[in-house]
Design a protein around this motif. Structure first.
Motif, PDB file in Angstrom:
ATOM      1  N   PRO A  43      -2.504  21.452 -55.046  1.00  0.00           N
ATOM      2  CA  PRO A  43      -1.582  22.198 -54.182  1.00  0.00           C
ATOM      3  C   PRO A  43      -0.565  22.995 -54.986  1.00  0.00           C
ATOM      4  O   PRO A  43      -0.153  24.085 -54.564  1.00  0.00           O
ATOM      5  CB  PRO A  43      -0.897  21.084 -53.363  1.00  0.00           C
ATOM      6  N   PHE A  44      -0.185  22.487 -56.174  1.00  0.00           N
ATOM      7  CA  PHE A  44       0.808  23.193 -56.997  1.00  0.00           C
ATOM      8  C   PHE A  44       0.333  24.599 -57.363  1.00  0.00           C
ATOM      9  O   PHE A  44       1.145  25.534 -57.420  1.00  0.00           O
ATOM     10  CB  PHE A  44       1.098  22.380 -58.277  1.00  0.00           C
ATOM     11  N   ALA A 150      -4.596   8.668 -48.564  1.00  0.00           N
ATOM     12  CA  ALA A 150      -5.964   9.158 -48.814  1.00  0.00           C
ATOM     13  C   ALA A 150      -5.959  10.483 -49.560  1.00  0.00           C
ATOM     14  O   ALA A 150      -7.020  11.049 -49.842  1.00  0.00           O
ATOM     15  CB  ALA A 150      -6.718   9.310 -47.495  1.00  0.00           C
ATOM     16  N   ALA A 152      -5.066  13.093 -52.890  1.00  0.00           N
ATOM     17  CA  ALA A 152      -5.470  12.985 -54.294  1.00  0.00           C
ATOM     18  C   ALA A 152      -4.550  12.035 -55.056  1.00  0.00           C
ATOM     19  O   ALA A 152      -5.012  11.144 -55.777  1.00  0.00           O
ATOM     20  CB  ALA A 152      -5.461  14.373 -54.937  1.00  0.00           C
ATOM     21  N   GLY A 154      -2.160  10.008 -53.574  1.00  0.00           N
ATOM     22  CA  GLY A 154      -1.985   8.768 -52.817  1.00  0.00           C
ATOM     23  C   GLY A 154      -3.127   7.786 -53.016  1.00  0.00           C
ATOM     24  O   GLY A 154      -2.904   6.565 -53.053  1.00  0.00           O
ATOM     25  N   THR A 171      -0.604   5.456 -45.108  1.00  0.00           N
ATOM     26  CA  THR A 171      -0.737   6.334 -43.953  1.00  0.00           C
ATOM     27  C   THR A 171      -1.803   7.393 -44.203  1.00  0.00           C
ATOM     28  O   THR A 171      -2.002   7.858 -45.331  1.00  0.00           O
ATOM     29  CB  THR A 171       0.588   7.045 -43.600  1.00  0.00           C
ATOM     30  N   ALA A 172      -2.508   7.737 -43.130  1.00  0.00           N
ATOM     31  CA  ALA A 172      -3.524   8.802 -43.167  1.00  0.00           C
ATOM     32  C   ALA A 172      -3.906   9.110 -41.734  1.00  0.00           C
ATOM     33  O   ALA A 172      -3.570   8.346 -40.815  1.00  0.00           O
ATOM     34  CB  ALA A 172      -4.761   8.360 -43.940  1.00  0.00           C
ATOM     35  N   ASN A 176      -9.570   8.916 -42.090  1.00  0.00           N
ATOM     36  CA  ASN A 176      -9.528   8.361 -43.451  1.00  0.00           C
ATOM     37  C   ASN A 176      -9.227   6.865 -43.484  1.00  0.00           C
ATOM     38  O   ASN A 176      -9.041   6.303 -44.573  1.00  0.00           O
ATOM     39  CB  ASN A 176      -8.483   9.122 -44.282  1.00  0.00           C
ATOM     40  N   THR A 212       3.916  10.732 -50.910  1.00  0.00           N
ATOM     41  CA  THR A 212       3.228  11.922 -51.434  1.00  0.00           C
ATOM     42  C   THR A 212       3.206  13.041 -50.399  1.00  0.00           C
ATOM     43  O   THR A 212       2.511  14.036 -50.594  1.00  0.00           O
ATOM     44  CB  THR A 212       1.774  11.601 -51.861  1.00  0.00           C
ATOM     45  N   ILE A 234       7.098  12.483 -54.468  1.00  0.00           N
ATOM     46  CA  ILE A 234       6.730  13.619 -55.328  1.00  0.00           C
ATOM     47  C   ILE A 234       6.866  14.935 -54.559  1.00  0.00           C
ATOM     48  O   ILE A 234       6.557  15.991 -55.100  1.00  0.00           O
ATOM     49  CB  ILE A 234       5.292  13.487 -55.874  1.00  0.00           C
ATOM     50  N   VAL A 247      10.173  12.480 -58.351  1.00  0.00           N
ATOM     51  CA  VAL A 247       9.714  12.661 -59.739  1.00  0.00           C
ATOM     52  C   VAL A 247       8.770  13.860 -59.823  1.00  0.00           C
ATOM     53  O   VAL A 247       7.980  14.115 -58.906  1.00  0.00           O
ATOM     54  CB  VAL A 247       9.009  11.393 -60.291  1.00  0.00           C
ATOM     55  N   GLY A 248       8.878  14.579 -60.934  1.00  0.00           N
ATOM     56  CA  GLY A 248       8.032  15.772 -61.095  1.00  0.00           C
ATOM     57  C   GLY A 248       7.838  16.156 -62.549  1.00  0.00           C
ATOM     58  O   GLY A 248       7.603  17.312 -62.863  1.00  0.00           O
ATOM     59  N   HIS A 298      -7.419  19.587 -45.120  1.00  0.00           N
ATOM     60  CA  HIS A 298      -8.733  19.778 -45.749  1.00  0.00           C
ATOM     61  C   HIS A 298      -9.441  18.441 -45.828  1.00  0.00           C
ATOM     62  O   HIS A 298      -8.794  17.388 -45.751  1.00  0.00           O
ATOM     63  CB  HIS A 298      -8.579  20.417 -47.139  1.00  0.00           C
TER      64      HIS A 298
HETATM   65  N1  LIG Z   1       6.012  16.160 -58.058  1.00  0.00           N
HETATM   66  C1  LIG Z   1       4.834  16.144 -58.666  1.00  0.00           C
HETATM   67  O1  LIG Z   1       4.747  15.887 -59.872  1.00  0.00           O
HETATM   68  C2  LIG Z   1       3.587  16.428 -57.888  1.00  0.00           C
HETATM   69  C3  LIG Z   1       2.334  16.265 -58.507  1.00  0.00           C
HETATM   70  C4  LIG Z   1       1.172  16.418 -57.722  1.00  0.00           C
HETATM   71  C5  LIG Z   1       1.290  16.775 -56.382  1.00  0.00           C
HETATM   72  N2  LIG Z   1       2.533  16.992 -55.852  1.00  0.00           N
HETATM   73  C6  LIG Z   1       2.680  17.356 -54.428  1.00  0.00           C
HETATM   74  O2  LIG Z   1       2.346  16.196 -53.678  1.00  0.00           O
HETATM   75  C7  LIG Z   1       1.716  16.581 -52.450  1.00  0.00           C
HETATM   76  C8  LIG Z   1       0.371  15.870 -52.333  1.00  0.00           C
HETATM   77  O3  LIG Z   1      -0.512  16.337 -53.335  1.00  0.00           O
HETATM   78  P1  LIG Z   1      -2.053  15.895 -53.312  1.00  0.00           P
HETATM   79  O4  LIG Z   1      -2.725  16.608 -54.413  1.00  0.00           O
HETATM   80  O5  LIG Z   1      -2.166  14.401 -53.217  1.00  0.00           O
HETATM   81  O6  LIG Z   1      -2.494  16.536 -51.911  1.00  0.00           O
HETATM   82  P2  LIG Z   1      -3.762  16.277 -50.977  1.00  0.00           P
HETATM   83  O7  LIG Z   1      -4.882  15.715 -51.774  1.00  0.00           O
HETATM   84  O8  LIG Z   1      -3.944  17.514 -50.221  1.00  0.00           O
HETATM   85  O9  LIG Z   1      -3.295  15.101 -50.006  1.00  0.00           O
HETATM   86  C9  LIG Z   1      -2.357  15.274 -48.994  1.00  0.00           C
HETATM   87  C10 LIG Z   1      -2.449  14.076 -48.062  1.00  0.00           C
HETATM   88  O10 LIG Z   1      -1.343  14.156 -47.158  1.00  0.00           O
HETATM   89  C11 LIG Z   1      -1.765  13.645 -45.921  1.00  0.00           C
HETATM   90  N3  LIG Z   1      -0.945  14.265 -44.890  1.00  0.00           N
HETATM   91  C12 LIG Z   1      -0.955  15.554 -44.462  1.00  0.00           C
HETATM   92  N4  LIG Z   1       0.002  15.730 -43.533  1.00  0.00           N
HETATM   93  C13 LIG Z   1       0.627  14.537 -43.385  1.00  0.00           C
HETATM   94  C14 LIG Z   1       1.691  14.074 -42.594  1.00  0.00           C
HETATM   95  N5  LIG Z   1       2.353  14.884 -41.745  1.00  0.00           N
HETATM   96  N6  LIG Z   1       2.081  12.782 -42.718  1.00  0.00           N
HETATM   97  C15 LIG Z   1       1.441  11.932 -43.560  1.00  0.00           C
HETATM   98  N7  LIG Z   1       0.415  12.323 -44.356  1.00  0.00           N
HETATM   99  C16 LIG Z   1       0.025  13.608 -44.245  1.00  0.00           C
HETATM  100  C17 LIG Z   1      -3.223  13.997 -45.798  1.00  0.00           C
HETATM  101  O11 LIG Z   1      -3.825  12.956 -45.079  1.00  0.00           O
HETATM  102  P3  LIG Z   1      -4.961  13.198 -43.962  1.00  0.00           P
HETATM  103  O12 LIG Z   1      -5.968  14.126 -44.610  1.00  0.00           O
HETATM  104  O13 LIG Z   1      -5.476  11.850 -43.684  1.00  0.00           O
HETATM  105  O14 LIG Z   1      -4.261  13.863 -42.819  1.00  0.00           O
HETATM  106  C18 LIG Z   1      -3.711  14.053 -47.240  1.00  0.00           C
HETATM  107  O15 LIG Z   1      -4.436  12.878 -47.568  1.00  0.00           O
HETATM  108  C19 LIG Z   1       1.638  18.117 -52.494  1.00  0.00           C
HETATM  109  O16 LIG Z   1       2.773  18.636 -51.835  1.00  0.00           O
HETATM  110  C20 LIG Z   1       1.725  18.435 -53.978  1.00  0.00           C
HETATM  111  O17 LIG Z   1       2.212  19.728 -54.237  1.00  0.00           O
HETATM  112  C21 LIG Z   1       3.675  16.809 -56.566  1.00  0.00           C
END
Ligand SMILES: NC(=O)c1ccc[n+]([C@@H]2O[C@H](COP(=O)([O-])OP(=O)(O)OC[C@H]3O[C@@H](n4cnc5c(N)ncnc54)[C@H](OP(=O)(O)O)[C@@H]3O)[C@@H](O)[C@H]2O)c1
Length: 307
Positions: A43-44, A150, A152, A154, A171-172, A176, A212, A234, A247-248, A298
């Protein structure tokens, strides 16, 4: 000549990405040039192109892509890899490309048993998950609530916390929940009354939260369960005023957690203790589509871009 994808402006990926041709790079001292076979999509990357994490015009054209797997093409002096070695590059700059150049410490051997797509999609999410768990100091005594279990990041938080002996409530969306059960977590749907659902699911009170998602719902429910300093996020950058920890990789401690996590993540993925699901792949020329796919809802799993 070789092709790289760059952002020529900040905006929607379809309007902002271009393929540029440059000579195949030569490594400087301490550098490695890797021929990319797969680049992980995060997503970044989409936030970067949209200007949501900085929009300095001086940084354009912006090389994008934070992680890649491939084969060493050329190794500079003072490096310990050889042409032909299978490696994963993390952190990478400009991984959406046929070749990427990285300092040697960012280039890690891929062991047998780990395929290129999984290696390419492992480390950014993996080190982030490890940072969350290390910051919280999760142990087998914890009842950990994972928002977005569920996703990436989490899924790795969940798998590792379960392996540490913690009770994990994750939560998911309902689709999932079987996956989360397979990881050893108690699934909870975030659609509806989340506080009541967590309360019903928790065998004993929640002691720590890994967020997450970053939504107000996730943070508000968490603040009602544990002290703010037991919530590590995050994504909830707008809620640091509540005392939660976000944390980031921007503090020395966070960077150390991430650096130290790399060998264990690679070993866990090669041994099957972490399984990276691949939701789909895109050719390099369609990087914009990959970034759009990862931006909204997605299917579970990671996307990769393949030159
Ligand atoms: N700070 C850092 O270092 C850092 C590093 C990596 C990522 N991130 C950020 O962390 C976030 C997650 O990244 P990712 O790669 O894990 O994304 P991802 O694989 O797209 O996963 C996002 C998850 O969020 C869930 N979700 C969506 N809407 C939700 C809601 N309203 N309530 C609860 N869960 C919900 C989805 O679950 P379902 O599919 O089951 O709906 C999905 O499993 C992004 O914003 C990314 O930019 C930050």
């Amino acid at each position: 000549m070789t092709i790289s994808i760059v952002a020529t402006q900040y905006g929607e990926p379809a309007d902002s990405l271009a393929a540029v041709q440059t000579p195949v790079p030569e490594p400087g001292p301490g550098e490695v040039v890797v021929r990319v076979t797969a680049a992980g999509v995060n997503p970044f990357d989409a936030k970067q192109v949209r200007g949501q994490v900085g929009n300095d015009p001086a940084k354009l054209p912006l090389r994008i892509g934070g992680e890649a797997a491939g084969v060493v093409h050329a190794a500079g002096t003072g490096t310990e890899v050889s042409p032909g070695d299978r490696v994963v590059v993390y952190p990478a700059t400009g991984a959406f490309a046929e070749y990427v150049t990285a300092p040697a410490p960012n280039v890690h051997a891929i062991p047998d048993g780990l395929d290129d797509d999984s290696a390419a999609a492992l480390l950014l999410a993996g080190v982030t998950a490890a940072d969350i768990l290390a910051t919280l100091g999760v142990t087998g005594d914890d009842v950990l609530l994972v928002h977005g279990g569920a996703g990436a990041v989490g899924a790795i938080v969940t798998a590792r916390a379960v392996a540490a002996g913690a009770t994990v409530i994750a939560t998911a969306s309902a689709a999932n929940h079987d996956y989360l059960r397979g990881l050893g977590a108690i699934p909870v749907d975030y659609r509806g009354d989340l506080a009541a659902a967590v309360d019903a699911a928790a065998p004993t009170p929640v002691t720590a939260v890994a967020d997450t998602v970053g939504s107000d719902q996730a943070i508000d429910v968490s603040l009602a369960l544990v002290p703010a300093d037991r919530i590590v996020s995050i994504a909830a950058w707008g809620r640091t005023g509540d005392g939660i920890v976000v944390v980031g990789g921007s503090t020395e401690e966070s960077r150390r957690h991430r650096r130290e996590a790399v060998p264990g993540l690679v070993a866990d993925a090669a041994a099957g203790r972490i399984v990276i699901e691949i939701a789909g792949s895109y050719p390099l020329a369609e990087t914009a589509r990959a970034l759009e796919a990862v931006s909204g809802p997605h299917p579970r799993g990671k996307y990769v871009v393949r030159p």
